[in-house]
Each structure stands twice: as structure tokens, then as C-alpha cells.
Design an enzyme around this catalytic site. Structure first.
Site, short mmCIF file in Angstrom:
data_model
loop_
_atom_site.label_atom_id
_atom_site.label_comp_id
_atom_site.label_asym_id
_atom_site.label_seq_id
_atom_site.Cartn_x
_atom_site.Cartn_y
_atom_site.Cartn_z
N HIS A 1 -1.86 8.57 5.44
CA HIS A 1 -2.27 7.23 5.03
C HIS A 1 -3.67 6.94 5.55
O HIS A 1 -4.54 6.48 4.79
CB HIS A 1 -1.28 6.19 5.55
CG HIS A 1 -1.53 4.81 5.06
ND1 HIS A 1 -1.36 4.46 3.74
CD2 HIS A 1 -1.96 3.68 5.69
CE1 HIS A 1 -1.67 3.17 3.57
NE2 HIS A 1 -2.03 2.68 4.75
N CYS B 1 0.81 -1.23 0.00
CA CYS B 1 0.00 0.00 0.00
C CYS B 1 0.84 1.27 0.00
O CYS B 1 0.28 2.37 -0.14
CB CYS B 1 -0.95 -0.01 1.19
SG CYS B 1 -2.00 -1.47 1.25
N LYS C 1 -9.15 8.41 2.04
CA LYS C 1 -9.77 7.09 2.20
C LYS C 1 -11.14 7.16 2.85
O LYS C 1 -11.93 6.22 2.71
CB LYS C 1 -8.85 6.17 2.99
CG LYS C 1 -7.56 5.77 2.28
CD LYS C 1 -6.77 4.78 3.11
CE LYS C 1 -5.45 4.41 2.43
NZ LYS C 1 -4.46 5.51 2.48
N GLU D 1 0.17 6.56 13.13
CA GLU D 1 0.49 7.65 12.21
C GLU D 1 0.39 9.00 12.90
O GLU D 1 1.24 9.88 12.69
CB GLU D 1 -0.47 7.60 11.01
CG GLU D 1 -0.13 8.63 9.95
CD GLU D 1 -0.90 8.43 8.66
OE1 GLU D 1 -0.39 8.85 7.61
OE2 GLU D 1 -2.01 7.86 8.71
N PHE E 1 1.59 -2.91 4.03
CA PHE E 1 1.90 -4.22 4.57
C PHE E 1 3.37 -4.53 4.31
O PHE E 1 3.89 -4.22 3.24
CB PHE E 1 1.04 -5.30 3.90
CG PHE E 1 -0.38 -5.37 4.39
CD1 PHE E 1 -0.83 -4.56 5.43
CD2 PHE E 1 -1.28 -6.26 3.82
CE1 PHE E 1 -2.13 -4.63 5.89
CE2 PHE E 1 -2.59 -6.34 4.26
CZ PHE E 1 -3.02 -5.54 5.30
N HIS F 1 -9.90 2.26 0.57
CA HIS F 1 -8.46 2.03 0.46
C HIS F 1 -8.16 1.33 -0.85
O HIS F 1 -8.35 0.13 -1.00
CB HIS F 1 -8.00 1.17 1.64
CG HIS F 1 -6.52 1.08 1.81
ND1 HIS F 1 -5.62 1.42 0.82
CD2 HIS F 1 -5.77 0.68 2.88
CE1 HIS F 1 -4.39 1.24 1.26
NE2 HIS F 1 -4.45 0.79 2.50
#
Length: 429
Positions: free
Chosen positions: A317, A175, A349, A328, A413, A354
Site C-alpha cells: 500500500h 482506498c 505510489k 505495513e 480509511f 495515491h
């Protein structure tokens, strides 16, 4: 060091398949999330949908643009079609259809995807095994399947369509790939490996195995199955996971003097790129990993030559998972100090879900549009604050913006973190 600017943009998304439609939907606070049972482009979920704990998706529902693509592209997987559509938009936007032979020799392509041709791969398996009930029959696999199976196909097909002969690369970092591929293209121009780079991210992950793989590890949103538009809720205390999305984004990046010399539109300049790994876990993003994301932010700011106070907007993110949003937030505070409480953040998002590799690219497009159009889109579904997520997330309503520097953050990931600093162009569109 050569300077790199953005001269073209393209997008395919659950809120629209042009930059203007995409932006208008985001600023209006629209949700592109729907019920899984209402998916329109795939019949693979027909007998499986109810088994999943999560029942929401963010689908590119209307993709009529596919009919305008060249015939060889129309035969390929949705991931390939999205990539080519967004890329051709960016080329048109950059006014490069009539590029000279010399220019094409110095024009490269950088492509990324996290999942690749998910639908075609799974459909081919079902066809060759009678939905998994028989031994695989190779004769039933379409001969051209290899073109979908190869991650590099979109880059190769774009090189052929555009007749460009510079570097042609495909990278993947889960991602974080959307920002990673922009950074890679940026560095190719910085280092004089190319004068122009077409950077593209594309994702079409809507297949039962890909969806189920995320569902089984409890990454996907489960809390609002009966109200899909409320399911993606980054930084909100009631968040329960991310909504799987899809789409594509593209930038035409160009050496600044070259862009000025040909009178190209210039949207923004990329001034810094950071890339780190927390090397901790494939999927877990615990607070103890935040210093590694902080380092990626510092790398981008240091390359841009700016202090924390010069960051005026952040596209984070913000995946809507408990771990990511808290970690984050902690990393941003670590990088910006007290200024973290002064800078607005908004989660793309929250409206688009996502889109895996495409998500970070969406964030970079959003940052560019915020700089050029003077607006920050909202983080929708922000209703109950999380005490550990206590920054300014631009809740629920768009906000005017006059800043000149934006930060884009992605994590993926496997523990990869990628960041960009973007600056409003001195000579803009």
C-alpha cells in the site's frame, strides 16, 4: 474450485494511458507528480489553491482518449470516462470484442470508486449556488447530473456498451477498493456466478472539497511543495503524507479453462484473496493494528496454498504517511517472518501518487507486469532510511525479476485491508 486468470488489462494514469506507457514510465522511475497550481483539467481551484498546506497532485494530464469514447460517455464526469477507457482497453486486450451472446450472458462487471464524480458534483453545486453565495437553485442543476452522481453509472454504462448480462455490481471500501473489487470479481468466477468478469476501479478526485478534506486532516504531503517530484516518498524518513492522484485500472478476469479453450492471452492467475478490518479508527493506522493486516496476508497465502518463502515480490500500500508505512512494514514481517527481509517491495505510489481506489488496482497491474515482463519498478525518492521501515524497497532503480508469485496489499480509511496473491501463468502471453 474454478481457477481464475487475467486475460486483459487497461489503464489510465499520470504516467500514460496505455499499459505500455504506464509500465515504461514506472520502470524508468519517472514521477507523475506536479504542482497544484499547474492543474490542467479543472478551474475549481482557480481562487482556492493557495489556501491548502499541500500543493502537489498527480494528474492525468493528457487524456486525449476521451475524444474516442462514445458520445454519451464524453458527456459524463471524468471518473466515468476514465473507467470506460480503461475497461475498453482490457476488453480489446482480451480479444473479446466479438463475444457471442452466450458468452455475454455469463460476463459480469464489478466496479469501484472511493470518491465518484467529484468534479461534476462540485461544479454543479457552484453553478446552482453562484459559488456558494446564494440559495441553491435546482433549475441550474443539469438534468443528467444524476448519471454522474450515482456511483453505479460506470458499471451500468459498460454493461450497456458491451451488451453483457451477467452480475453488475458496484462496491466501495475507500482506498482498499481496488484490490477488493478484483477479489470480488475473482470470487464470482470461483463460485460459478460468471465465466468472465470485467473488474474496474476509477478515481478522479481533483476538486477543492475532496482535496481540502484530506488536507485538513494532514494526510497530504506538505514537505516538498517546491519540488513536487520529490513529494511522494514512501518508507523514506522525510515523508510527510500522500500525494492525491487519479486514474483507472481494469482487468478482464476469466475462468481458466474457458480462456484456454478460446486461445486467449493469459497474463497471470489469481490464486488467493484476503479481506479484513482492524475496526479501530476511520483514518488512524497505528502499529497495534498491524496484526489485522497480517491476517489478510495470511488469508491470501493460505488460499493460494503457499508458504512465505514462495512470495517473490510485494506491491505494498505504501501511502507515504508515517503511520501506514511503519504499520505495513510491521504487518509484512508478521506475515512472512524472516523472509520479509528477502523479498523486494516497490511502491507504485512513489511515482503515481495515491489514486485512492485506483491505487490498489495500479498495484495489481504492476504485479502482473512484473511477473510477465521480468522487472520490478523502483521506489523513487528513497533517500533517508527510517529505522522502523527496514525492508528491501527497491530504492530508486528498477531491478530484474524472475519470481513466480506476487503479493498485493492495500489498506483504506475505515480500517479495511485487502490482499491478493498472483501467480505467473503456466501458459502466458
Amino acid at each position: 474450485m474454478r481457477r481464475v486468470v487475467i486475460t486483459g488489462m487497461g489503464v489510465v494514469s499520470p504516467l500514460g494511458n496505455t499499459v505500455d506507457d504506464f509500465w515504461e514510465g514506472l520502470v524508468a522511475g519517472r514521477s507523475g507528480v506536479k504542482s497544484l497550481k499547474d492543474i490542467t483539467h479543472s478551474d475549481l481551484f482557480e481562487h482556492l489553491g493557495s489556501e491548502f498546506a499541500s500543493q502537489v497532485i498527480a494528474e492525468v494530464e493528457q487524456f486525449d482518449e476521451a475524444q474516442q469514447l462514445p458520445e454519451p460517455i464524453r458527456q459524463r464526469d471524468r471518473c466515468v470516462q476514465f473507467a470506460v477507457s480503461a475497461a475498453l482497453q482490457a476488453v480489446h486486450d482480451a480479444q473479446l470484442e466479438g463475444a457471442s451472446a452466450i458468452m455475454r450472458d455469463n460476463w459480469g462487471i464489478a466496479f469501484t470508486t472511493a470518491i465518484g464524480a467529484a468534479h461534476t458534483t462540485e461544479a454543479s453545486y457552484c453553478l446552482a449556488t453562484h459559488n456558494g453565495t446564494q440559495a441553491l437553485d435546482p433549475e441550474k442543476i443539469p438534468p443528467a447530473f444524476y448519471l454522474d452522481w450515482l456511483y453505479h453509472t460506470p458499471a451500468m454504462m459498460l454493461a450497456h456498451l458491451l451488451e453483457v448480462h451477467g452480475p453488475c455490481d458496484t462496491i466501495t471500501a475507500a482506498c482498499a477498493s481496488g484490490v477488493d473489487v478484483i477479489g470480488h470479481a475473482y470470487e464470482m468466477i470461483q463460485d460459478d456466478e460468471a465465466t468472465l468478469m470485467l473488474a474496474v476501479a476509477s478515481e478522479a478526485p481533483m476538486s477543492p472539497t475532496r482535496y481540502g478534506g484530506c488536507d485538513i486532516i494532514r494526510c497530504l504531503a506538505r514537505g516538498f511543495n517546491d519540488q513536487p517530484h520529490r513529494a511522494s516518498r514512501p518508507f523514506d524518513k522525510m515523508r510527510s503524507g500522500f500525494v492525491m492522484g487519479e486514474g483507472a485500472g481494469a482487468f478482464l478476469l476469466e475462468e481458466r479453462d474457458h480462456a484456454i479453450a478460446r486461445g486467449a492471452p493469459i497474463y497471470a492467475e489469481i490464486t488467493g484473496f484476503g479481506l479484513t478490518s482492524n475496526a479501530t479508527h476511520m483514518i488512524s493506522l497505528k502499529p497495534t493494528t498491524s496484526p489485522h493486516l497480517t491476517r489478510a496476508i495470511h488469508q491470501a497465502m493460505n488460499e493460494a496454498g503457499i508458504t512465505p518463502e514462495a512470495i517473490h515480490y510485494i506491491n505494498p500500500h505504501a501511502s507515504s504517511t508515517n503511520q501506514n508505512d511503519q504499520t505495513e512494514t510491521r504487518a509484512i514481517k508478521g506475515a512472512l517472518g524472516h523472509h520479509a527481509y528477502e523479498v523486494p517491495l516497490s511502491s507504485t505510489k512513489s511515482e503515481l501518487g495515491h489514486g485512492l481506489s485506483a491505487a490498489g488496482f495500479f498495484g495489481a497491474i504492476v504485479a502482473t507486469l512484473s511477473l510477465t515482463r521480468g522487472m520490478i519498478h523502483p521506489t523513487i525518492n528513497y533517500e533517508e532510511p527510517d529505522p522502523l521501515c527496514d525492508l528491501d524497497y527497491v530504492p530508486n532503480h528498477a531491478r530484474p525479476f524472475t519470481g513466480t508469485n506476487a503479493l498485493v496489499i492495500t489498506s483504506g480509511f475505515s480500517g479495511t485491508h485487502a490482499t491478493l496473491v498472483m501467480q505467473k501463468a503456466e501458459r502466458s502471453v
